[in-house]
Scaffold this motif. Structure first.
Motif, PDB file in Angstrom:
ATOM      1  N   GLU A  56       0.828  -1.214  -0.024  1.00  0.00           N
ATOM      2  CA  GLU A  56      -0.060  -0.102   0.049  1.00  0.00           C
ATOM      3  C   GLU A  56       0.928   1.295   0.134  1.00  0.00           C
ATOM      4  O   GLU A  56       0.766   2.209  -0.666  1.00  0.00           O
ATOM      5  CB  GLU A  56      -1.048  -0.119   1.144  1.00  0.00           C
ATOM      6  CG  GLU A  56      -1.942  -1.135   1.215  1.00  0.00           C
ATOM      7  CD  GLU A  56      -3.089  -0.970   2.219  1.00  0.00           C
ATOM      8  OE1 GLU A  56      -3.991  -0.015   2.046  1.00  0.00           O
ATOM      9  OE2 GLU A  56      -3.083  -1.571   3.262  1.00  0.00           O
ATOM     10  N   LYS A  57       2.007   1.221   0.744  1.00  0.00           N
ATOM     11  CA  LYS A  57       2.664   2.161   0.677  1.00  0.00           C
ATOM     12  C   LYS A  57       3.335   2.539  -0.617  1.00  0.00           C
ATOM     13  O   LYS A  57       3.602   3.745  -0.869  1.00  0.00           O
ATOM     14  CB  LYS A  57       3.871   2.262   1.846  1.00  0.00           C
ATOM     15  CG  LYS A  57       3.459   2.570   3.291  1.00  0.00           C
ATOM     16  CD  LYS A  57       4.446   2.283   4.165  1.00  0.00           C
ATOM     17  CE  LYS A  57       3.664   2.499   5.594  1.00  0.00           C
ATOM     18  NZ  LYS A  57       3.347   4.140   5.926  1.00  0.00           N
ATOM     19  N   LEU A  58       3.861   1.372  -1.088  1.00  0.00           N
ATOM     20  CA  LEU A  58       4.747   1.688  -2.275  1.00  0.00           C
ATOM     21  C   LEU A  58       3.857   1.389  -3.663  1.00  0.00           C
ATOM     22  O   LEU A  58       4.444   1.516  -4.876  1.00  0.00           O
ATOM     23  CB  LEU A  58       6.011   0.576  -2.315  1.00  0.00           C
ATOM     24  CG  LEU A  58       6.797   0.711  -1.169  1.00  0.00           C
ATOM     25  CD1 LEU A  58       7.961  -0.243  -1.278  1.00  0.00           C
ATOM     26  CD2 LEU A  58       7.481   2.185  -1.279  1.00  0.00           C
ATOM     27  N   HIS A  59       2.602   1.275  -3.537  1.00  0.00           N
ATOM     28  CA  HIS A  59       1.920   1.138  -4.850  1.00  0.00           C
ATOM     29  C   HIS A  59       2.146   0.080  -5.674  1.00  0.00           C
ATOM     30  O   HIS A  59       2.271  -0.035  -6.711  1.00  0.00           O
ATOM     31  CB  HIS A  59       1.671   2.427  -5.607  1.00  0.00           C
ATOM     32  CG  HIS A  59       1.352   3.755  -4.937  1.00  0.00           C
ATOM     33  ND1 HIS A  59       1.940   5.011  -5.307  1.00  0.00           N
ATOM     34  CD2 HIS A  59       0.369   3.968  -4.058  1.00  0.00           C
ATOM     35  CE1 HIS A  59       1.096   5.699  -4.645  1.00  0.00           C
ATOM     36  NE2 HIS A  59       0.439   5.166  -3.851  1.00  0.00           N
ATOM     37  N   LEU A  60       2.368  -1.127  -4.797  1.00  0.00           N
ATOM     38  CA  LEU A  60       2.556  -2.460  -5.249  1.00  0.00           C
ATOM     39  C   LEU A  60       1.819  -3.554  -4.709  1.00  0.00           C
ATOM     40  O   LEU A  60       0.914  -3.325  -3.428  1.00  0.00           O
ATOM     41  CB  LEU A  60       4.017  -2.920  -5.114  1.00  0.00           C
ATOM     42  CG  LEU A  60       5.255  -2.099  -5.246  1.00  0.00           C
ATOM     43  CD1 LEU A  60       6.474  -2.572  -4.890  1.00  0.00           C
ATOM     44  CD2 LEU A  60       5.299  -2.028  -7.058  1.00  0.00           C
ATOM     45  N   SER A  61       1.275  -4.681  -5.608  1.00  0.00           N
ATOM     46  CA  SER A  61       0.410  -5.590  -4.994  1.00  0.00           C
ATOM     47  C   SER A  61       1.388  -6.342  -3.920  1.00  0.00           C
ATOM     48  O   SER A  61       2.570  -6.372  -3.987  1.00  0.00           O
ATOM     49  CB  SER A  61       0.301  -6.743  -5.886  1.00  0.00           C
ATOM     50  OG  SER A  61       0.889  -7.536  -6.491  1.00  0.00           O
ATOM     51  N   HIS A  62       0.700  -7.137  -2.889  1.00  0.00           N
ATOM     52  CA  HIS A  62       1.323  -7.720  -1.844  1.00  0.00           C
ATOM     53  C   HIS A  62       2.223  -8.996  -2.467  1.00  0.00           C
ATOM     54  O   HIS A  62       3.103  -9.527  -1.815  1.00  0.00           O
ATOM     55  CB  HIS A  62       0.364  -8.059  -0.700  1.00  0.00           C
ATOM     56  CG  HIS A  62      -0.460  -9.133  -1.051  1.00  0.00           C
ATOM     57  ND1 HIS A  62      -0.072 -10.674  -0.831  1.00  0.00           N
ATOM     58  CD2 HIS A  62      -1.672  -9.329  -1.707  1.00  0.00           C
ATOM     59  CE1 HIS A  62      -1.284 -11.290  -1.235  1.00  0.00           C
ATOM     60  NE2 HIS A  62      -2.139 -10.373  -1.907  1.00  0.00           N
ATOM     61  N   ARG A  63       1.507  -9.189  -3.626  1.00  0.00           N
ATOM     62  CA  ARG A  63       2.314 -10.445  -4.126  1.00  0.00           C
ATOM     63  C   ARG A  63       3.646 -10.023  -5.003  1.00  0.00           C
ATOM     64  O   ARG A  63       4.752 -10.769  -4.666  1.00  0.00           O
ATOM     65  CB  ARG A  63       1.490 -11.251  -5.142  1.00  0.00           C
ATOM     66  CG  ARG A  63       0.280 -11.828  -4.486  1.00  0.00           C
ATOM     67  CD  ARG A  63      -0.729 -12.635  -5.632  1.00  0.00           C
ATOM     68  NE  ARG A  63      -1.841 -13.107  -4.986  1.00  0.00           N
ATOM     69  CZ  ARG A  63      -1.662 -14.388  -4.376  1.00  0.00           C
ATOM     70  NH1 ARG A  63      -0.965 -14.976  -4.039  1.00  0.00           N
ATOM     71  NH2 ARG A  63      -3.083 -14.770  -3.841  1.00  0.00           N
ATOM     72  N   THR A  64       3.623  -8.764  -5.306  1.00  0.00           N
ATOM     73  CA  THR A  64       5.021  -8.547  -5.819  1.00  0.00           C
ATOM     74  C   THR A  64       5.953  -8.301  -4.841  1.00  0.00           C
ATOM     75  O   THR A  64       7.213  -8.336  -4.895  1.00  0.00           O
ATOM     76  CB  THR A  64       4.600  -7.150  -6.761  1.00  0.00           C
ATOM     77  OG1 THR A  64       3.799  -7.203  -7.839  1.00  0.00           O
ATOM     78  CG2 THR A  64       5.883  -6.400  -6.938  1.00  0.00           C
ATOM     79  N   VAL A  65       5.428  -7.640  -3.587  1.00  0.00           N
ATOM     80  CA  VAL A  65       6.306  -7.341  -2.370  1.00  0.00           C
ATOM     81  C   VAL A  65       6.707  -8.859  -1.826  1.00  0.00           C
ATOM     82  O   VAL A  65       8.126  -8.935  -1.536  1.00  0.00           O
ATOM     83  CB  VAL A  65       5.517  -6.758  -1.175  1.00  0.00           C
ATOM     84  CG1 VAL A  65       6.283  -6.905   0.033  1.00  0.00           C
ATOM     85  CG2 VAL A  65       4.965  -5.447  -1.721  1.00  0.00           C
ATOM     86  N   SER A  66       6.084  -9.704  -1.990  1.00  0.00           N
ATOM     87  CA  SER A  66       6.426 -11.034  -1.604  1.00  0.00           C
ATOM     88  C   SER A  66       7.630 -11.812  -2.546  1.00  0.00           C
ATOM     89  O   SER A  66       8.427 -12.228  -2.162  1.00  0.00           O
ATOM     90  CB  SER A  66       5.450 -12.048  -1.481  1.00  0.00           C
ATOM     91  OG  SER A  66       5.788 -13.381  -1.120  1.00  0.00           O
ATOM     92  N   ASN A  67       7.362 -11.510  -3.779  1.00  0.00           N
ATOM     93  CA  ASN A  67       8.215 -11.953  -4.726  1.00  0.00           C
ATOM     94  C   ASN A  67       9.783 -11.215  -4.803  1.00  0.00           C
ATOM     95  O   ASN A  67      10.694 -11.778  -4.721  1.00  0.00           O
ATOM     96  CB  ASN A  67       8.061 -11.545  -6.292  1.00  0.00           C
ATOM     97  CG  ASN A  67       6.834 -12.444  -6.655  1.00  0.00           C
ATOM     98  OD1 ASN A  67       6.632 -13.430  -6.055  1.00  0.00           O
ATOM     99  ND2 ASN A  67       5.970 -12.109  -7.720  1.00  0.00           N
ATOM    100  N   HIS A  68       9.554  -9.708  -4.289  1.00  0.00           N
ATOM    101  CA  HIS A  68      10.911  -9.197  -4.027  1.00  0.00           C
ATOM    102  C   HIS A  68      11.640  -9.792  -3.025  1.00  0.00           C
ATOM    103  O   HIS A  68      12.827  -9.967  -2.804  1.00  0.00           O
ATOM    104  CB  HIS A  68      10.502  -7.759  -3.854  1.00  0.00           C
ATOM    105  CG  HIS A  68      10.572  -6.956  -5.229  1.00  0.00           C
ATOM    106  ND1 HIS A  68      11.417  -6.944  -6.026  1.00  0.00           N
ATOM    107  CD2 HIS A  68       9.269  -6.359  -5.411  1.00  0.00           C
ATOM    108  CE1 HIS A  68      10.796  -6.228  -7.175  1.00  0.00           C
ATOM    109  NE2 HIS A  68       9.825  -5.745  -6.784  1.00  0.00           N
ATOM    110  N   LEU A  69      11.046  -9.965  -1.704  1.00  0.00           N
ATOM    111  CA  LEU A  69      11.431 -10.423  -0.710  1.00  0.00           C
ATOM    112  C   LEU A  69      12.096 -12.056  -0.611  1.00  0.00           C
ATOM    113  O   LEU A  69      13.056 -12.068  -0.330  1.00  0.00           O
ATOM    114  CB  LEU A  69      10.547 -10.565   0.602  1.00  0.00           C
ATOM    115  CG  LEU A  69      10.247  -9.105   1.108  1.00  0.00           C
ATOM    116  CD1 LEU A  69       9.167  -9.188   2.348  1.00  0.00           C
ATOM    117  CD2 LEU A  69      11.438  -8.417   1.790  1.00  0.00           C
TER     118      LEU A  69
END
Length: 929
Positions: A893-906
């Motif tokens: 929400e802060k970076l305007h990304l989906s949570h799945r994209t965040v998970s992929n990055h991590l």
């Protein structure tokens, strides 16, 4: 037939879909003139897709498998996006509550009036803001795509409503980590937010001569040679023209089937379509006229209107001749014209009387249908002045909520619609445009200003229109200069509106800073900031910092320290304080204020301010060489400035990235980024952008040993006749200037400049300025005794929050000791400098310290990359937020990304850093600080 000769283009389109099926999506625009084959290409692709492999999002079933915006939809916010995402709305249960609410406001029945002759927002609690809606749409797509890859196909992109197009542009930039593909067709020469989103574009050109001949021969194999050549010449390789003109020629069998005088392609095709419409039965033509007038209407509605027009029932079968003639397509209760020219031909061939009869019948039918009522608002009553004040108060209340910017705009627009007196309506619309600037949506601001200008404007209102336009960075050359804006602010203040006056004065101060309007303008603005009775101290401090950073530096810094010790928790105030801190050289204070402002600005949807806060934070962090902060801040500012169309801040972010790359030893990247920022800043004559770009290029030249070249770059900041000259930023490049002048053996050239800077430093406690002055005194000292004393004084200063400046002073001191053959003593400061540079990620400076250490007789250790250097900017930003304890959804929400994209990055971050948990990640990043 239109796919003849389109093999390479089909392969390009198919590759986008294949990437989505492989888990890494993307977007592609397909552009071309009318009839060039965009629809045929998409339909051919879709017919070859297996439903189990990829899901196509559409509101209609095949054989019409794409979402087609209509002219009516173009006036309804989010109508196109709602149609596109309707099949996957069931997945919104997996979204955070705020995102579900954003979609409900934008899509759900009742959110917008859907009358055929215009729209009007209902008096809802909120109006949907494109950024929260776009983020929610991205999350919805990510949830749906987790089960099966998705393909979004949008035809006639130019007809898509602005809100949907803005949201889709946002989504399209973020599909590279999602199993989602977007294909959008756009008519050549027309504009759309997606067309300006930096997406790859496939432009369809005319068919080659051989393939064009194949189309004609397949459609009319017995055509006479003369007529065949005439068709080929007139069609110009346009597939639709080839098929239409060939059909007309075949039916008539005469050369007159093709016009004898050249006409634009669309005109020729429209005539061909009109001839086909004229050949249809009367009842079929009536149904087509109704469909054309109420573009995108359901079939049942068309039949009801036809009954009123002709006085007898109509049937769906009456449309069969039009379907057979390939003019329209039917799927269930959905009718659409197969090409915009089909609809144009129907409308142009309809008499005015017939057109009016259809509209009257359509209005009657719509008025009888629940949910399709044409709103007939009651005559507006002139609200009293206190009602206008109440509307402004309500708008301010909404501003404090998540997504509050567009909610406030909606409240003011609603109040303006009810205002009977033009002066009240104009005031409300001007306030709405003023607030809309914060959303970063230039199109929305222009729309509101145009509505305000529909009524006569007073001279002051006209000036406010100019001021509001001037607030957009790309309009930095608008007519309102700093003097004119300051005069307007004084006039507005004399009328009692000091809040508006201060905001206009803020614009004047910024304009003076970016364009350097001169000392007289700066003094005028600063004098008003001190003299007028303003009650918003953070903004006043920012105005003073923009226009009198040295003369008012002591006052500003004292108040900044007060605010740092007594934080108010207001995001906008923190943004002003952060800006002020940057400009007066209190970079250490700037970092805290800018960081504090980010969460609030994100939550309120103040994207325009958010970009500025990120750019200021990145720039000041880069000068501190705090790369863990500078890298992600500059990268996000660069991305969001492009999305919001803030060209000047894009240049700021880009030159900051150039400076970062130079510090990290990525010299080729630094040169490229510096040149890109100079291209952006040069077109706007934005001195701060050009100054920072020259600072980055000086770092590059110095790292390569080209000290004369480095000195030339840095003197651009000091020369009042140069485009990169800036009276404030030049002070913060003093260490660089003295360093390269000493290495180029040209210190005598800068001694007078340093003396003048010392005089300025006596007026202000600016840390950045005093750090540079102390460094200059030590390096330029004539006598060894004086030099050593100055070095020790510089190192004795409190530089706890300025480790880069301390390390550079240690390096210069070590080099000075080495030149005097005091190698043993030199090793201490050189070793400390090396370790500090390594910790900061300042690769070029670290290598310089190692060379000096080796020359002193000490074997240098190999540099080990720090944790933040192993990650790209977005990975670093996500890792830092995860280390702070934020969930994937909160980060998204802060970076305007989906949570799945965040998970992929991590998932990529953990192995890069050699950790297996968020706890270990936090320990690692904290130990690197």
């Amino acid at each position: 037939m239109a796919l003849i000769g389109r093999g390479p283009e089909l392969a390009t389109v198919t590759a986008v879909v294949d990437r989505a099926r492989a888990g890494s999506g993307g977007a592609l625009l397909i552009a071309g003139e009318p009839g060039i084959g965009k629809t045929a290409l998409l339909e051919h692709l879709l017919t070859g897709l297996a439903p189990e492999d990829v899901r196509v999002l559409t509101t209609v079933e095949r054989p019409v498998p794409t979402t087609v915006p209509t002219e009516r939809d173009a006036h309804l916010p989010f109508a196109g996006l709602s149609r596109l995402l309707a099949p996957v709305r069931s997945h919104d249960a997996a979204l955070p509550p705020a995102q579900r609410a954003a979609l409900a406001r934008a899509f759900d029945t009742g959110a917008f009036d859907t009358g055929a002759f215009g729209t009007e927002n209902k008096d809802d609690e909120d109006t949907a803001d494109p950024f929260p809606v776009a983020l929610a749409a991205l999350g919805l797509l990510a949830e749906a795509a987790a089960r099966r890859p998705l393909l979004l196909v949008v035809e006639d992109l130019h007809l898509l409503d602005a809100a949907s197009a803005t949201a889709l542009a946002f989504v399209a930039r973020r599909l590279t980590s999602e199993p989602v593909a977007l294909l959008a067709a756009l008519r050549e020469g027309l504009d759309s937010p997606l067309n300006n989103a930096g997406l790859p574009t496939l432009t369809l050109g005319p068919l080659g001569a051989a393939h064009a001949a194949d189309v004609v021969d397949a459609r009319a194999p017995g055509l006479s040679p003369g007529l065949r050549e005439r068709v080929l010449a007139e069609a110009g390789g346009n597939p639709l023209a080839l098929t239409e003109l060939t059909s007309a020629a075949r039916q008539s069998g005469a050369t007159t089937a093709v016009t004898t005088a050249w006409q634009p392609l669309s005109t020729r095709l429209e005539k061909a379509f009109r001839a086909r419409v004229a050949a249809l039965p009367s009842r079929t033509r009536t149904l087509l006229v109704i469909a054309a007038v109420n573009d995108g209407s359901p079939l049942t509605e068309i039949l009801d209107v036809a009954r009123l027009v002709d006085g007898e029932p109509a049937r769906a079968e009456d449309l069969a001749p039009a379907v057979d003639a390939h003019l329209v397509a039917l799927s269930g209760d959905e009718l659409r014209f197969r090409h915009p020219l089909s609809r144009a031909a129907v409308l142009s061939g309809t008499s005015t009387r017939r057109h009016q009869a259809v509209r009257a019948a359509l209005a009657e039918v719509l008025d009888q249908r629940t949910g399709r009522r044409i709103r007939q608002p009651a005559a507006p009553q002139p609200p009293p002045a206190d009602a206008v004040a109440a509307a402004l108060e309500e708008a301010n209340r909404r501003l404090e909520r998540p997504g509050g910017v567009m909610a406030a705009v909606g409240a003011l627009e609603h109040a303006a619609r009810l205002a009977g007196r033009p002066e009240h309506r104009t005031e409300l619309l001007l306030h709405a445009a003023d607030i809309a600037v914060e959303s970063g949506r230039h199109d929305e601001v222009v729309r509101l200003l145009n509505r305000a200008a529909a009524d006569p404007l007073t001279a002051q209102q006209q000036a406010r229109v100019t001021w509001t336009s001037a607030r957009f960075q790309e309009n930095v050359h608008a007519d309102a200069d700093a003097f004119a804006l300051a005069a307007l602010a004084e006039e507005v203040a004399s009328g009692g509106d000091t809040g508006l006056a201060l905001r206009i004065l803020w614009t004047a101060a910024r304009r003076n800073f970016w364009l350097e309007s001169g000392e007289d303008a700066a003094r005028y603005v600063a004098d008003l900031a001190l003299r007028l009775p303003f009650d918003n101290e953070p903004q006043v401090l920012a105005v003073l910092a923009y226009t009198a950073p040295m003369a008012q530096g002591a006052h500003v810094i004292a108040r900044l320290r007060h605010w740092a010790a007594h934080p108010g928790g207001d995001a906008t105030a923190d943004r002003f304080l952060g800006t002020a801190a940057v400009l007066v050289g209190a970079f250490d204070l700037a970092a805290g204020f800018s960081a504090a402002s980010l969460s609030g600005l994100r939550a309120q949807g103040r994207t325009f301010q958010l970009v500025g806060a990120l750019a200021a934070r990145g720039w000041s962090a880069a000068l501190l060489c705090d790369l863990a902060v500078a890298v992600p801040s500059a990268a996000e500012a660069d991305r969001l400035s492009q999305e919001t169309g803030q060209t000047l801040l894009q240049g700021t972010a880009r030159c900051t990235k150039a400076l970062i790359a130079a510090l990290r030893g990525e010299l080729d990247d630094a040169e490229r980024l510096a040149q890109e920022s100079m291209d952006l800043g040069g077109s706007l004559r934005a001195r701060p952008v050009l100054a920072t770009a020259h600072m980055a290029l000086a770092q590059v030249a110095s790292a390569r040993g080209s000290f004369d070249e480095a000195l030339t770059h840095l003197r651009q900041l000091q020369d009042p006749t140069a485009a990169a000259y800036h009276p404030t930023l030049r002070h913060y490049a003093l260490i660089d200037l003295v360093d390269v002048a000493q290495r180029a053996h040209r210190t005598e050239e800068i001694r007078d400049l340093v003396r003048r800077t010392e005089a300025i430093a006596r007026k202000t406690p600016s840390t950045a300025l005093h750090v540079g002055v102390r460094f200059a005194r030590a390096v330029l000292a004539h006598e060894d005794e004086d030099a050593e004393r100055c070095f020790l004084e510089a190192l004795a200063a409190d530089l706890t929050r300025w480790p880069f400046a301390r390390a550079r002073t240690q390096l210069a001191y070590g080099e000075w000791l080495r030149r005097r053959r005091r190698d043993t003593q030199a090793r201490g400061p050189l070793r400390a400098a090396r370790d500090a540079f390594d910790a900061l990620g300042a690769v070029a400076f670290g290598e310089r310290a190692r060379r000096e250490l080796r020359a002193s007789g000490e074997a240098g250790s190999e540099r080990v990359p720090r944790a933040h250097e192993l990650l790209n900017p977005q990975e670093l930003q996500i890792a830092m937020m995860a280390a702070e304890g934020l969930t994937n959804r909160e980060i998204g929400e802060k970076l305007h990304l989906s949570h799945r994209t965040v998970s992929n990055h991590l998932h990529r971050v953990f192995p890069k850093l050699g950790v297996t948990s968020r706890t270990a990640l936090g320990h690692l990043l904290r130990s690197a600080d």
